[in-house]
Design a protein around this motif. Structure first.
Motif, PDB file in Angstrom:
ATOM      1  N   SER A  83       0.834  -1.198   0.000  1.00 28.21           N
ATOM      2  CA  SER A  83       0.000   0.000   0.000  1.00 28.21           C
ATOM      3  C   SER A  83       0.873   1.254   0.000  1.00 28.21           C
ATOM      4  O   SER A  83       1.916   1.294   0.631  1.00 28.21           O
ATOM      5  N   MET A  84       0.390   2.243  -0.728  1.00 31.48           N
ATOM      6  CA  MET A  84       1.112   3.514  -0.768  1.00 31.48           C
ATOM      7  C   MET A  84       0.583   4.382   0.365  1.00 31.48           C
ATOM      8  O   MET A  84      -0.625   4.516   0.529  1.00 31.48           O
ATOM      9  N   ARG A  85       1.484   4.948   1.141  1.00 31.75           N
ATOM     10  CA  ARG A  85       1.076   5.836   2.222  1.00 31.75           C
ATOM     11  C   ARG A  85       0.671   7.180   1.637  1.00 31.75           C
ATOM     12  O   ARG A  85       1.361   7.736   0.802  1.00 31.75           O
ATOM     13  N   GLN A  86      -0.481   7.674   2.051  1.00 32.54           N
ATOM     14  CA  GLN A  86      -0.959   9.002   1.613  1.00 32.54           C
ATOM     15  C   GLN A  86      -0.047  10.062   2.213  1.00 32.54           C
ATOM     16  O   GLN A  86       0.216  10.054   3.401  1.00 32.54           O
ATOM     17  N   PRO A  87       0.467  10.978   1.414  1.00 31.92           N
ATOM     18  CA  PRO A  87       1.275  12.053   1.984  1.00 31.92           C
ATOM     19  C   PRO A  87       0.414  12.937   2.887  1.00 31.92           C
ATOM     20  O   PRO A  87      -0.788  13.039   2.704  1.00 31.92           O
ATOM     21  N   SER A  88       1.069  13.562   3.848  1.00 29.92           N
ATOM     22  CA  SER A  88       0.354  14.434   4.777  1.00 29.92           C
ATOM     23  C   SER A  88      -0.306  15.584   4.024  1.00 29.92           C
ATOM     24  O   SER A  88       0.272  16.164   3.120  1.00 29.92           O
ATOM     25  N   ARG A  89      -1.522  15.890   4.404  1.00 30.90           N
ATOM     26  CA  ARG A  89      -2.249  17.032   3.837  1.00 30.90           C
ATOM     27  C   ARG A  89      -2.568  18.027   4.951  1.00 30.90           C
ATOM     28  O   ARG A  89      -3.498  18.802   4.840  1.00 30.90           O
ATOM     29  N   LEU A  90      -1.778  17.970   6.031  1.00 33.86           N
ATOM     30  CA  LEU A  90      -1.986  18.849   7.174  1.00 33.86           C
ATOM     31  C   LEU A  90      -1.312  20.194   6.941  1.00 33.86           C
ATOM     32  O   LEU A  90      -0.126  20.262   6.613  1.00 33.86           O
ATOM     33  N   VAL A  91      -2.090  21.257   7.114  1.00 33.34           N
ATOM     34  CA  VAL A  91      -1.579  22.622   6.994  1.00 33.34           C
ATOM     35  C   VAL A  91      -1.562  23.234   8.394  1.00 33.34           C
ATOM     36  O   VAL A  91      -2.585  23.282   9.067  1.00 33.34           O
ATOM     37  N   ALA A  92      -0.386  23.672   8.824  1.00 29.48           N
ATOM     38  CA  ALA A  92      -0.256  24.353  10.111  1.00 29.48           C
ATOM     39  C   ALA A  92      -0.382  25.857   9.877  1.00 29.48           C
ATOM     40  O   ALA A  92       0.166  26.391   8.914  1.00 29.48           O
ATOM     41  N   ILE A  93      -1.112  26.513  10.768  1.00 25.88           N
ATOM     42  CA  ILE A  93      -1.341  27.960  10.681  1.00 25.88           C
ATOM     43  C   ILE A  93      -0.795  28.591  11.961  1.00 25.88           C
ATOM     44  O   ILE A  93      -1.201  28.208  13.057  1.00 25.88           O
ATOM     45  N   VAL A  94       0.140  29.535  11.813  1.00 29.92           N
ATOM     46  CA  VAL A  94       0.719  30.219  12.970  1.00 29.92           C
ATOM     47  C   VAL A  94       0.450  31.711  12.818  1.00 29.92           C
ATOM     48  O   VAL A  94       1.000  32.366  11.940  1.00 29.92           O
ATOM     49  N   ASP A  95      -0.441  32.218  13.662  1.00 24.46           N
ATOM     50  CA  ASP A  95      -0.808  33.636  13.641  1.00 24.46           C
ATOM     51  C   ASP A  95      -1.311  34.012  15.022  1.00 24.46           C
ATOM     52  O   ASP A  95      -2.057  33.236  15.631  1.00 24.46           O
ATOM     53  N   ASP A  96      -0.912  35.166  15.532  1.00 23.07           N
ATOM     54  CA  ASP A  96      -1.330  35.572  16.869  1.00 23.07           C
ATOM     55  C   ASP A  96      -2.751  36.119  16.901  1.00 23.07           C
ATOM     56  O   ASP A  96      -3.306  36.324  17.980  1.00 23.07           O
ATOM     57  N   ASP A  97      -3.376  36.314  15.752  1.00 25.16           N
ATOM     58  CA  ASP A  97      -4.749  36.823  15.662  1.00 25.16           C
ATOM     59  C   ASP A  97      -5.710  35.643  15.506  1.00 25.16           C
ATOM     60  O   ASP A  97      -5.714  34.969  14.479  1.00 25.16           O
ATOM     61  N   VAL A  98      -6.520  35.402  16.535  1.00 28.38           N
ATOM     62  CA  VAL A  98      -7.439  34.260  16.532  1.00 28.38           C
ATOM     63  C   VAL A  98      -8.436  34.326  15.376  1.00 28.38           C
ATOM     64  O   VAL A  98      -8.774  33.308  14.779  1.00 28.38           O
ATOM     65  N   SER A  99      -8.885  35.533  15.008  1.00 29.05           N
ATOM     66  CA  SER A  99      -9.842  35.645  13.907  1.00 29.05           C
ATOM     67  C   SER A  99      -9.194  35.232  12.581  1.00 29.05           C
ATOM     68  O   SER A  99      -9.841  34.619  11.723  1.00 29.05           O
ATOM     69  N   VAL A 100      -7.900  35.527  12.413  1.00 29.67           N
ATOM     70  CA  VAL A 100      -7.180  35.097  11.209  1.00 29.67           C
ATOM     71  C   VAL A 100      -7.021  33.580  11.228  1.00 29.67           C
ATOM     72  O   VAL A 100      -7.238  32.908  10.215  1.00 29.67           O
ATOM     73  N   GLN A 101      -6.666  33.034  12.378  1.00 24.28           N
ATOM     74  CA  GLN A 101      -6.549  31.573  12.510  1.00 24.28           C
ATOM     75  C   GLN A 101      -7.843  30.885  12.083  1.00 24.28           C
ATOM     76  O   GLN A 101      -7.828  29.945  11.284  1.00 24.28           O
ATOM     77  N   THR A 102      -8.952  31.361  12.631  1.00 18.18           N
ATOM     78  CA  THR A 102     -10.258  30.757  12.348  1.00 18.18           C
ATOM     79  C   THR A 102     -10.619  30.858  10.874  1.00 18.18           C
ATOM     80  O   THR A 102     -11.047  29.877  10.256  1.00 18.18           O
ATOM     81  N   ALA A 103     -10.423  32.026  10.298  1.00 19.69           N
ATOM     82  CA  ALA A 103     -10.745  32.219   8.881  1.00 19.69           C
ATOM     83  C   ALA A 103      -9.889  31.320   7.995  1.00 19.69           C
ATOM     84  O   ALA A 103     -10.397  30.688   7.053  1.00 19.69           O
ATOM     85  N   LEU A 104      -8.592  31.233   8.294  1.00 21.44           N
ATOM     86  CA  LEU A 104      -7.710  30.382   7.489  1.00 21.44           C
ATOM     87  C   LEU A 104      -8.038  28.899   7.667  1.00 21.44           C
ATOM     88  O   LEU A 104      -8.048  28.141   6.697  1.00 21.44           O
ATOM     89  N   GLN A 105      -8.312  28.505   8.907  1.00 23.61           N
ATOM     90  CA  GLN A 105      -8.677  27.103   9.151  1.00 23.61           C
ATOM     91  C   GLN A 105      -9.955  26.737   8.393  1.00 23.61           C
ATOM     92  O   GLN A 105     -10.017  25.696   7.739  1.00 23.61           O
ATOM     93  N   ASP A 106     -10.954  27.604   8.438  1.00 27.20           N
ATOM     94  CA  ASP A 106     -12.205  27.356   7.700  1.00 27.20           C
ATOM     95  C   ASP A 106     -11.939  27.251   6.201  1.00 27.20           C
ATOM     96  O   ASP A 106     -12.481  26.375   5.527  1.00 27.20           O
ATOM     97  N   LEU A 107     -11.114  28.140   5.672  1.00 24.83           N
ATOM     98  CA  LEU A 107     -10.790  28.127   4.252  1.00 24.83           C
ATOM     99  C   LEU A 107     -10.073  26.835   3.859  1.00 24.83           C
ATOM    100  O   LEU A 107     -10.463  26.169   2.890  1.00 24.83           O
TER     101      LEU A 107
END
Length: 125
Positions: free
Chosen positions: A2-26
């Motif tokens: 079996s082929m392992r699926q590459p990671s599709r995890l995106v880490a978001i580093v921002d001190d503004d919680v509203s930016v974090q939330t908007a980027l995570q939703d996107l």
């Protein structure tokens, strides 16, 4: 075999919680996984820097800046593709970030479609 699926995890580093939330939703609306961190130190203390396939980071944050985070990851030979976002961008910061291997340097506000395009390009690296 079996082929392992590459990671599709995106880490978001921002001190503004509203930016974090908007980027995570996107990011999640595009079928990817996202984890948010309020500081570079919080990101480095997590296992995400070993698991994430892409990093979206603000340039200016309290404590360690985005450029300092990039330098630390580079020193640790962590080759995670980094996309910088900033409300305080200038050509000198952009030049430094890109010379040190950043995938892109986007000024806020940026177009969501452009960010997703850049994230997908980073995931293909």
């Amino acid at each position: 075999m079996s082929m392992r699926q590459p990671s599709r995890l995106v880490a978001i580093v921002d001190d503004d919680v509203s930016v974090q939330t908007a980027l995570q939703d996107l990011i999640e609306s595009d079928g990817l996984s996202a984890l948010c961190f309020g500081s570079a130190e919080q990101f480095l203390d997590s296992e995400a820097h070993n698991k994430a396939a892409c990093l979206i980071a603000d340039i200016r944050m309290p404590g360690m800046s985005g450029l300092e985070l990039q330098a630390k990851l580079k020193a640790e030979r962590c080759r995670i593709p980094i996309i910088f976002i900033t409300a305080h961008g200038d050509s000198e910061l952009r030049t430094v970030a890109m010379a040190d291997g950043a995938v892109e340097f986007l000024s806020k506000p940026f177009n969501d479609a452009v960010l997703l395009e850049v994230v997908h390009a980073a995931l293909e690296r």
